[in-house]
Design a protein around this motif. Sequence first.
Motif, PDB file in Angstrom:
ATOM      1  N   GLN A   1       0.875  -1.171   0.000  1.00 41.66           N
ATOM      2  CA  GLN A   1       0.000   0.000   0.000  1.00 41.66           C
ATOM      3  C   GLN A   1       0.912   1.221   0.000  1.00 41.66           C
ATOM      4  O   GLN A   1       2.083   1.123   0.335  1.00 41.66           O
ATOM      5  CB  GLN A   1      -0.911   0.015   1.234  1.00 41.66           C
ATOM      6  CG  GLN A   1      -0.145   0.099   2.542  1.00 41.66           C
ATOM      7  CD  GLN A   1      -1.047   0.107   3.769  1.00 41.66           C
ATOM      8  OE1 GLN A   1      -2.227  -0.205   3.685  1.00 41.66           O
ATOM      9  NE2 GLN A   1      -0.483   0.459   4.914  1.00 41.66           N
TER      10      GLN A   1
ATOM     11  N   ARG B   1       0.997   5.950  -0.054  1.00 35.57           N
ATOM     12  CA  ARG B   1       0.317   7.252  -0.088  1.00 35.57           C
ATOM     13  C   ARG B   1       1.135   8.219  -0.929  1.00 35.57           C
ATOM     14  O   ARG B   1       2.368   8.243  -0.871  1.00 35.57           O
ATOM     15  CB  ARG B   1       0.138   7.803   1.326  1.00 35.57           C
ATOM     16  CG  ARG B   1      -0.614   9.135   1.376  1.00 35.57           C
ATOM     17  CD  ARG B   1      -1.140   9.407   2.776  1.00 35.57           C
ATOM     18  NE  ARG B   1      -0.087   9.474   3.779  1.00 35.57           N
ATOM     19  CZ  ARG B   1       0.550  10.588   4.119  1.00 35.57           C
ATOM     20  NH1 ARG B   1       0.260  11.727   3.524  1.00 35.57           N
ATOM     21  NH2 ARG B   1       1.474  10.573   5.045  1.00 35.57           N
TER      22      ARG B   1
ATOM     23  N   TRP C   1      -4.378   7.500  -1.708  1.00 40.03           N
ATOM     24  CA  TRP C   1      -3.993   6.291  -0.980  1.00 40.03           C
ATOM     25  C   TRP C   1      -4.220   5.105  -1.906  1.00 40.03           C
ATOM     26  O   TRP C   1      -5.316   4.933  -2.450  1.00 40.03           O
ATOM     27  CB  TRP C   1      -4.840   6.109   0.268  1.00 40.03           C
ATOM     28  CG  TRP C   1      -4.549   7.042   1.397  1.00 40.03           C
ATOM     29  CD1 TRP C   1      -3.810   6.772   2.525  1.00 40.03           C
ATOM     30  CD2 TRP C   1      -5.018   8.392   1.552  1.00 40.03           C
ATOM     31  NE1 TRP C   1      -3.781   7.872   3.349  1.00 40.03           N
ATOM     32  CE2 TRP C   1      -4.507   8.885   2.779  1.00 40.03           C
ATOM     33  CE3 TRP C   1      -5.795   9.246   0.767  1.00 40.03           C
ATOM     34  CZ2 TRP C   1      -4.759  10.172   3.241  1.00 40.03           C
ATOM     35  CZ3 TRP C   1      -6.048  10.527   1.220  1.00 40.03           C
ATOM     36  CH2 TRP C   1      -5.529  10.978   2.446  1.00 40.03           C
TER      37      TRP C   1
ATOM     38  N   ASN D   1      -4.417   1.021  -2.334  1.00 36.29           N
ATOM     39  CA  ASN D   1      -4.513  -0.275  -1.678  1.00 36.29           C
ATOM     40  C   ASN D   1      -3.604  -1.268  -2.413  1.00 36.29           C
ATOM     41  O   ASN D   1      -2.961  -0.915  -3.410  1.00 36.29           O
ATOM     42  CB  ASN D   1      -5.965  -0.759  -1.675  1.00 36.29           C
ATOM     43  CG  ASN D   1      -6.236  -1.791  -0.592  1.00 36.29           C
ATOM     44  OD1 ASN D   1      -5.320  -2.282   0.067  1.00 36.29           O
ATOM     45  ND2 ASN D   1      -7.502  -2.125  -0.392  1.00 36.29           N
TER      46      ASN D   1
ATOM     47  N   TYR E   1      -8.191   5.688  -2.680  1.00 41.07           N
ATOM     48  CA  TYR E   1      -8.983   6.722  -2.035  1.00 41.07           C
ATOM     49  C   TYR E   1      -8.314   8.048  -2.345  1.00 41.07           C
ATOM     50  O   TYR E   1      -7.084   8.164  -2.292  1.00 41.07           O
ATOM     51  CB  TYR E   1      -9.051   6.527  -0.515  1.00 41.07           C
ATOM     52  CG  TYR E   1      -9.830   7.622   0.179  1.00 41.07           C
ATOM     53  CD1 TYR E   1     -11.214   7.628   0.165  1.00 41.07           C
ATOM     54  CD2 TYR E   1      -9.164   8.668   0.821  1.00 41.07           C
ATOM     55  CE1 TYR E   1     -11.936   8.648   0.784  1.00 41.07           C
ATOM     56  CE2 TYR E   1      -9.889   9.687   1.445  1.00 41.07           C
ATOM     57  CZ  TYR E   1     -11.266   9.667   1.419  1.00 41.07           C
ATOM     58  OH  TYR E   1     -11.975  10.671   2.015  1.00 41.07           O
TER      59      TYR E   1
ATOM     60  N   ASN F   1     -13.837   7.062  -2.735  1.00 38.70           N
ATOM     61  CA  ASN F   1     -13.122   5.788  -2.849  1.00 38.70           C
ATOM     62  C   ASN F   1     -13.539   5.088  -4.133  1.00 38.70           C
ATOM     63  O   ASN F   1     -14.715   5.085  -4.500  1.00 38.70           O
ATOM     64  CB  ASN F   1     -13.447   4.894  -1.650  1.00 38.70           C
ATOM     65  CG  ASN F   1     -12.539   3.663  -1.574  1.00 38.70           C
ATOM     66  OD1 ASN F   1     -11.420   3.737  -1.051  1.00 38.70           O
ATOM     67  ND2 ASN F   1     -13.011   2.534  -2.073  1.00 38.70           N
TER      68      ASN F   1
ATOM     69  N   LEU G   1     -14.000   2.437   3.798  1.00 37.51           N
ATOM     70  CA  LEU G   1     -12.713   3.053   4.109  1.00 37.51           C
ATOM     71  C   LEU G   1     -11.887   2.240   5.096  1.00 37.51           C
ATOM     72  O   LEU G   1     -10.815   2.693   5.515  1.00 37.51           O
ATOM     73  CB  LEU G   1     -12.932   4.461   4.669  1.00 37.51           C
ATOM     74  CG  LEU G   1     -13.656   5.443   3.749  1.00 37.51           C
ATOM     75  CD1 LEU G   1     -13.775   6.795   4.420  1.00 37.51           C
ATOM     76  CD2 LEU G   1     -12.932   5.569   2.420  1.00 37.51           C
TER      77      LEU G   1
ATOM     78  N   LYS H   1      -8.189   1.715   4.204  1.00 34.46           N
ATOM     79  CA  LYS H   1      -7.388   2.921   4.338  1.00 34.46           C
ATOM     80  C   LYS H   1      -7.029   3.180   5.802  1.00 34.46           C
ATOM     81  O   LYS H   1      -5.961   3.732   6.105  1.00 34.46           O
ATOM     82  CB  LYS H   1      -8.152   4.122   3.773  1.00 34.46           C
ATOM     83  CG  LYS H   1      -7.503   5.478   3.986  1.00 34.46           C
ATOM     84  CD  LYS H   1      -8.360   6.580   3.381  1.00 34.46           C
ATOM     85  CE  LYS H   1      -7.853   7.953   3.779  1.00 34.46           C
ATOM     86  NZ  LYS H   1      -8.131   8.253   5.207  1.00 34.46           N
TER      87      LYS H   1
END
Length: 409
Positions: free
Chosen positions: A196, A198, A208, A210, A235, A264, A333, A336
């Motif tokens: 994952q 960011r 973000w 996944n 997201y 999302n 979410l 996240k």
Amino acid sequence: MTEQQLTYYFERYAEGNLSKEERVVFADLLKDPANKEMVQQILDRDWPLWERNQLDFSQEIDRIELGVAAMIRADHSFSDPPPVRRVRFLEKWGWAAAVLILLGAGTYFYITSKKAGQEVVKGKAVPGILPGSNKALLTLSDGTTITLDSAASGAIAQQGSSSIVKTAGGAIIYDARGVSQGEVMMNTMSTPRGGQYRLTLPDGTTVWLNAASSITFPASFTGNSRKVKVTGEVYMEVAKNVKMPFMVDIDGKATIEVLGTGFNINSYADEGTIATTLVEGKVRVWPGNITTGSASEEEQHMAVTLTPGQQALLPNNTTTVNISSNANLEQVLAWKNGIFSFTGKSFQSVMKDVERWYDIQVRYEGAIPTRKLKGEMDRGVQLNDLIRFLQGFGLHVELKDRILMVGEK
């Protein structure tokens, strides 16, 4: 209660021989503040048995919660397992929570080795599969690739007028300064299964990613729109700029025009449906790849506009976008926020999340279980813990290499 009697329970627990009744008694003894000093004396005296030097209590609170929940479920009927709720164990159990990890039907003493990927069960080290972590690959416009999880913090590359910076916390920021000159430089950030990450785009938009997801974007936004392409699950909190609409191409299958901020997107190919969920602001969703201002009258008619709490659903191989007005934002979410959320999801969908997060394959022995799981779990647990959680629901679960076999007992 004497120290000798309490020692008896510790020994029975270490051997995995506690009866259902003894488990209840032992739990009560542990959470009784009057026994705190005695418990500490027993652990200090019998340290080789408990291998204290290998246990970091501060990292085990959620694992304790998982183990206790699994033990409780193992002592009840599996027809309708009680929900698992995340609680602050230091508040509920106080000092006792930091002493033991109670595990499933086996109820043996369990500790974690400091050596990554190893667990110690009954004194024997066995391999464990670690959960996903912050890892991704950044591909620059010239094809150069940067492995972000191993890159040092600070400036890691330059793309036109944008400096690419890795923060001390591990995030990537595109620091755009001045006006971009020359050709548009497209970059792609992609996460593997078990990863994952960011990212902050040149316009200040935060993304973000996944596991098994990607985003392709220009190193500097120019022209009359900001357009990116995504796959998997992302997201976004989009920076507002009314003069440059933000457009999201969902792998050529759908387009989002962002009129607000937080939303999302779940577009995994194996899920069968593209789900766009709005948290804040407003977005417009079209089937197909639509460029700003190029939508025909017919395409405009097919678009749907979401308000917060709504979800747009576009099944594969269709052009009809449906709206659900009761989206479970907490569940959407959860990834996240570092959580597996099980309530209300199909068993197969949960297992797909598990596959991507632990980079494994799930195979079913017989029919896919139809039972519904309940509650939520920290995504930071090792796979072995999740296996015990599933076994607590009366399922047969076995790991062979990186293949998780699942079936009804």
